[in-house]
Enzyme design. Structure first.
Site, mmCIF file in Angstrom:
data_model
loop_
_atom_site.group_PDB
_atom_site.id
_atom_site.type_symbol
_atom_site.label_atom_id
_atom_site.label_comp_id
_atom_site.label_asym_id
_atom_site.label_seq_id
_atom_site.Cartn_x
_atom_site.Cartn_y
_atom_site.Cartn_z
ATOM 1 N N SER A 193 0.735 -1.155 0.009
ATOM 2 C CA SER A 193 0.191 0.120 -0.239
ATOM 3 C C SER A 193 0.511 1.018 -0.482
ATOM 4 C CB SER A 193 -0.482 0.124 1.111
ATOM 5 O OG SER A 193 -1.868 1.152 0.919
ATOM 6 N N ASP B 153 -3.483 6.572 -3.816
ATOM 7 C CA ASP B 153 -1.713 6.301 -3.009
ATOM 8 C C ASP B 153 -1.717 5.177 -3.957
ATOM 9 O OD1 ASP B 153 -3.853 4.103 -3.107
ATOM 10 O OD2 ASP B 153 -3.242 3.142 -0.195
ATOM 11 N N ASP C 64 -1.601 1.319 -4.750
ATOM 12 C CA ASP C 64 -2.058 0.593 -5.138
ATOM 13 C C ASP C 64 -3.404 1.088 -4.842
ATOM 14 O OD1 ASP C 64 -2.727 0.700 -2.084
ATOM 15 O OD2 ASP C 64 -3.625 -0.957 -2.419
ATOM 16 N N ASP D 194 -6.367 2.341 -3.801
ATOM 17 C CA ASP D 194 -7.016 1.925 -3.106
ATOM 18 C C ASP D 194 -7.932 3.069 -1.823
ATOM 19 O OD1 ASP D 194 -5.442 1.180 -1.125
ATOM 20 O OD2 ASP D 194 -6.101 -0.421 -0.200
#
Length: 550
Positions: free
Chosen positions: A147, A294, A296, A298
């Site tokens: 992440s 961010d 990734d 999400d």
């Protein structure tokens, strides 16, 4: 003890399949660097409700191919023990160091265990993987990502067949299966046999994102977008094109995936300096909004024009502000069902739900809990996470949330209004809900446990001049929440306020979440109310830090 560590290191070296970590570990053994070996072999990364996350490197306390292969074998054993031994496992991955290797190792382990494995076609956002689990009828999904963690980290996130992240007792049961895995040579890992998915899975996800919007709504908002060197650009721009918005203006230095994250200290929109290049791009092109994902994709961060003299010209909205805006937008669109949030998020959502006649529920932190709320229509968490289409993605989704923010901004633009006008409306209706956070990053994790112990042994009786009306130790659970490591204080006096203190579940941080509610009778009072809210929050930060010994 020292010889034991060296012996374990040599045994690890003998079965390590990765030339990079073999070279690292061999060099440490040859150099006799016992401190570095102890860091890597003093325990094991713990598999929990966040899966695995940690620094890349050799040994059981690092993220590496050996740890991932064992985790995959444990997950496969867990699925087989529950009669799902012929089921499909979908695997996604981001663009961090070793992510591709970890994804392919997982596919090989699943195939070797007799399950079917399907790998996403390339590095894609985590919400695409969460969508694919349910869309393809998989029994589980794995996303290789850390992440918004620093470049040196990677992680391993597990979803079960309902499309949600694992929660107890599944995490403990999978961990037990991982512990039972024998030598790496005993784990079958064929060189092929899994499926690589095509672009049709991304097309299906994009179709779902488009369906979250209302037909015929304005699509005029001009957006600057940054992916912060992550995997969001392709999916974000495709989603905006499909929906009919103007093409986003990309922050060129951060648009392409780069595991080194060269322009940011931490690849998190909330961190100081992370948005500087986006602000510079926005000053050049003058869009309606800045949207950041961010790495990734999400999470979704939003910035709006700010005319304050001497500033960057743009203001980052807090996660709670975006959470309230999206809730108000969905209510205006006729949403039905339950609005949910984690306990660390603003209590404003509960007031929005009550006024709209909708259900409302608080959960523990993490979308693994929010996504499981029965009848969920919308859920959010203050850390920039928004579940806006639980029928498609039972997790936070930074792409679909961005589309809904742009839809809201476009409709307001047609009326000569802005997102900040809606925030003003909400403050007039429900009171100004001002929030802030005290977040302390540590190298020595004992500092976090010391702070929690200090607060438990000597709970404060007053903070920021407000009386502590109730103090809850969340390790004991509540009437609606299972036990978790945290403390919650409710304050009364001139204002209502709330403080929650908890260790982070994914980073070496102690987090303190602060909220104060300031009544507002008229638009003319908003400026004064915001100033007073900021003053109370600043005092709360100091008083909580002192009480915790930080």
């Amino acid at each position: 003890m020292q010889q034991d560590i060296v012996t374990r290191a040599r045994a690890w070296l003998d079965e390590d399949p990765d030339s990079d970590t073999r070279a690292e570990l061999g060099a440490l053994i040859d150099a006799g660097d016992l401190d570095a070996l102890a860091e890597r072999f003093s325990g094991t990364l713990q598999f929990g409700t966040a899966g695995l996350r940690g620094e890349l490197g050799a040994g059981p306390m690092r993220m590496n191919r050996t740890v991932v292969i064992r985790a995959a074998a444990g997950l496969a054993a867990y699925l087989k023990a529950r009669g799902q031994g012929d089921g499909l496992v979908v695997i996604g991955y981001d663009a961090r160091y070793k992510s591709t290797d970890f994804a392919l190792d997982t596919a090989a382990v699943m195939t070797g265990a007799g399950l079917r494995a399907a790998v996403l076609p390339r590095p894609l956002p985590t919400p695409v993987l969460a969508f694919a689990v349910r869309h393809l009828g998989a029994v589980a999904g794995v996303e290789v990502t850390a992440s918004h963690n620093p470049p040196r980290d990677n992680g391993y996130k597990v979803y079960l067949g309902d499309g949600s992240q694992i929660v107890p007792p599944a995490d403990g049961e999978i961990a037990a299966e991982i512990d039972a895995v024998g030598p790496l040579a005993s784990v079958p890992r064929p060189g092929d046999g899994w499926q690589t998915l095509g672009d049709d899975i991304l097309a299906a996800y994009l179709e779902r994102t488009d369906a979250a919007l209302t037909a015929g709504t304005p699509r005029t908002a001009r957006v600057v977008h940054t992916a912060l060197h992550g995997v969001g650009t392709e999916t974000f721009t495709a989603a905006f094109a499909r929906a009919g918005f103007p093409a986003p203006v990309l922050v060129p230095e951060q648009a392409e995936p780069d595991p080194a994250f060269p322009t940011v200290a931490f690849p998190n929109p909330e961190e100081p300096g992370a948005m500087d290049l986006a602000f510079a791009t926005a000053r050049r092109v003058q869009p309606d909004l800045i949207i950041a994902n961010d790495p990734d994709a999400d999470r979704c961060a939003v910035a709006v024009p700010d005319p304050a003299p001497g500033g960057p010209g743009w203001r980052m909205l807090s996660g709670d502000e975006v959470g309230a805006l999206l809730a108000a937008h969905l209510v205006a669109k006729g949403a039905t069902g339950v609005l949910a949030e984690s306990i660390v998020s603003s209590s404003l959502l509960g007031r929005i739900a009550e006024r709209a006649g909708l259900g409302y529920e608080e959960t523990l932190t993490g979308f693994k809990w929010i996504a499981r709320v029965e009848g969920l229509r919308y859920g959010y968490e203050e850390a920039l996470g928004y579940c806006v289409d639980p029928g498609g993605v039972r997790d936070k989704d930074g792409i679909t949330a961005a589309l809904l923010v742009a839809e809201l901004a476009s409709g307001l633009k047609a009326e000569g209004r802005t997102l900040t006008d809606v925030l003003d409306d909400l403050a007039l209706t429900h009171g100004l809900h001002a929030t802030d956070q005290l977040s302390v990053r540590v190298k020595d994790l004992s500092l976090i446990s010391d702070a929690m112990r200090r607060l438990r042994e000597g709970p404060p009786v007053e903070l920021a001049g407000l009386r502590v009306a109730s103090a809850e130790d969340l390790t004991r659970g509540t009437a609606t929440l299972p036990p978790t490591d945290g403390l919650r204080y409710r304050l009364e006096g001139a204002y209502e306020a709330r403080v929650i203190v908890r260790p982070s579940g994914t980073e070496p941080k102690l987090k303190c979440y602060l909220e104060v509610v300031v009544p507002v009778a008229s638009l003319d009072e908003l400026g004064t109310a915001r100033k007073r809210g900021a003053e109370v929050l600043a005092t709360l930060r100091m008083d909580v830090a002192e009480a915790a010994g930080l």
